[in-house]
Write a protein that holds these residues in place. Structure first.
Motif, short mmCIF file in Angstrom:
data_model
loop_
_atom_site.label_atom_id
_atom_site.label_comp_id
_atom_site.label_asym_id
_atom_site.label_seq_id
_atom_site.Cartn_x
_atom_site.Cartn_y
_atom_site.Cartn_z
N PRO A 92 20.66 79.73 84.17
CA PRO A 92 21.50 80.91 84.42
C PRO A 92 20.70 82.20 84.49
N LEU A 93 19.59 82.29 83.77
CA LEU A 93 18.76 83.48 83.86
C LEU A 93 18.11 83.58 85.24
N ASP A 94 17.57 82.45 85.72
CA ASP A 94 17.00 82.44 87.08
C ASP A 94 18.04 82.90 88.09
N GLN A 95 19.26 82.41 87.92
CA GLN A 95 20.34 82.77 88.86
C GLN A 95 20.68 84.25 88.76
N ALA A 96 20.75 84.76 87.53
CA ALA A 96 21.08 86.17 87.34
C ALA A 96 20.00 87.08 87.94
N VAL A 97 18.74 86.67 87.80
CA VAL A 97 17.64 87.44 88.40
C VAL A 97 17.73 87.37 89.92
N ALA A 98 17.94 86.17 90.45
CA ALA A 98 18.00 86.00 91.90
C ALA A 98 19.16 86.79 92.52
N GLU A 99 20.27 86.89 91.77
CA GLU A 99 21.45 87.57 92.29
C GLU A 99 21.46 89.06 91.95
N GLY A 100 20.40 89.53 91.28
CA GLY A 100 20.23 90.96 91.06
C GLY A 100 20.99 91.56 89.91
N ARG A 101 21.43 90.74 88.96
CA ARG A 101 22.13 91.30 87.79
C ARG A 101 21.18 91.63 86.65
N LEU A 102 20.15 90.80 86.47
CA LEU A 102 19.20 91.00 85.39
C LEU A 102 17.78 91.07 85.95
N VAL A 103 16.90 91.67 85.18
CA VAL A 103 15.50 91.82 85.56
C VAL A 103 14.63 91.41 84.38
N ILE A 104 13.60 90.60 84.66
CA ILE A 104 12.61 90.28 83.65
C ILE A 104 11.58 91.40 83.66
#
Length: 331
Positions: A92-104
């Protein structure tokens, strides 16, 4: 982790070349103060540097891996989780990053976190135990179960992301059939207390633990060889799940420990984001700080001030010189 970092589009080290902005440019920041010591220490270090060095207004909010990730992903709050162990939320983190909601934003632990199954080193040496299978042959060495006829395997506290992982490793090893009972310590304090009690009584202890922690700095523990390769597919589809029907023992992956921020924060934070992208430390540094905190019954805030006063050579590399001077003046 390195692959995810590349996708953020941010250049680490930017803070070293970026001048400090005016106080009003930083604004209000909410930071998750996770309920384990290393993450709490990191949150307070961030709070002090951002407030004293950059003029930000920082509010710390209680956090834990799963609830904090869910809230950041769905509600964009809090702004930042300084220390997020993401093995249990990788997809889910990978997905959130890919979809632009979260940033590492950064890899806060440069050498990664360490998770595994441990026993006291003295017991490992005395009985020649180096593997999980060997430990499972001796339930008599590991008291602590409600049923005194069984050995105790201490799992991860309820509600933690690692709870399902430790349970599935236990089930995959067939520990139930080998005379063991899975013990829920209830909390981090309960888990730490079970280790301290075992050492004080010169008894065996067997179960899940991780680093960086004060406990592994204080007590000599041996991480057991699981005699299994890391299986990414099985890990993602079974080991991390509460509904895993046929778990099999698999080695823990190197634990990526990220600083995660919301996309909204990354877009508006400016100089605060520059700092967050740059600061990082090692397990050895954190273990020493946590040991100091344990010995002195110090709070996360106390530990942060001690770190800033005794590790100036490290943290001053994270910020421009004028910011460093402001922080030092506040100590």
């Amino acid at each position: 982790m390195r692959k995810i970092l590349a996708s953020t589009g941010f250049a680490l080290g930017a803070a070293l070349a970026t001048p400090a902005l005016a106080a009003e440019d930083c604004g209000n920041i909410t930071i998750a103060e996770m309920n384990w010591a290393s993450a709490g220490l990191a949150a307070w270090v961030d709070k002090i540097i951002l407030e004293e060095g950059y003029g930000c207004k920082v509010e710390l909010v209680a956090g834990d891996t799963m609830p904090t990730f869910t809230s950041m992903n769905e509600k964009a709050e809090p702004d930042m989780a300084p220390e997020m162990w993401v093995n249990a939320v990788k997809e889910p983190l990978d997905q959130a990053v890919a979809e632009g909601r979260l940033v590492i934003a950064s890899q806060i632990l440069t050498d990664g976190g360490v998770e595994g199954i441990w026993i006291p080193t003295w017991l490992a040496q005395e009985h020649g135990i180096t593997t999980l299978k060997q430990a499972l042959e001796r339930p008599d060495l590991f008291p602590g179960a409600e049923d005194p006829a069984k050995g105790a395997f201490f799992g991860c506290p309820s509600g933690w992301a690692c709870q399902h992982i430790a349970r599935n490793q236990y089930l995959g090893a067939g520990a139930d059939d080998k005379g063991f009972e899975l013990v829920d310590p209830g909390s981090a304090a309960g888990l730490d207390g079970s280790i301290a009690r075992a050492f004080n009584r010169n008894e065996g202890w067997f179960g899940y633990y991780w680093a960086p922690t004060a406990i592994l700095g204080k007590y000599d523990m041996t991480r057991l060889d699981l005699e299994a390769e890391f299986d990414r597919e099985h890990w993602d589809n079974c080991i991390v799940s509460a509904d895993c029907l046929d778990p099999k023992v698999t080695e823990w992956p190197t634990s990526d420990v990220f600083t995660t921020v919301t996309k909204e924060f990354a877009d508006k934070a400016g100089v605060a984001m520059d700092y967050v992208q740059t600061r990082a430390w090692t397990n050895d540094t954190v273990n020493k700080m946590l040991s100091w905190m344990g010995d002195n019954q110090a709070s996360n805030e106390d530990g942060a001030y001690e770190f800033l006063m005794t590790h100036e050579d490290l943290w001053t590399q994270w910020v421009p010189a004028d910011v460093a001077e402001k922080v030092k003046a506040a100590l």
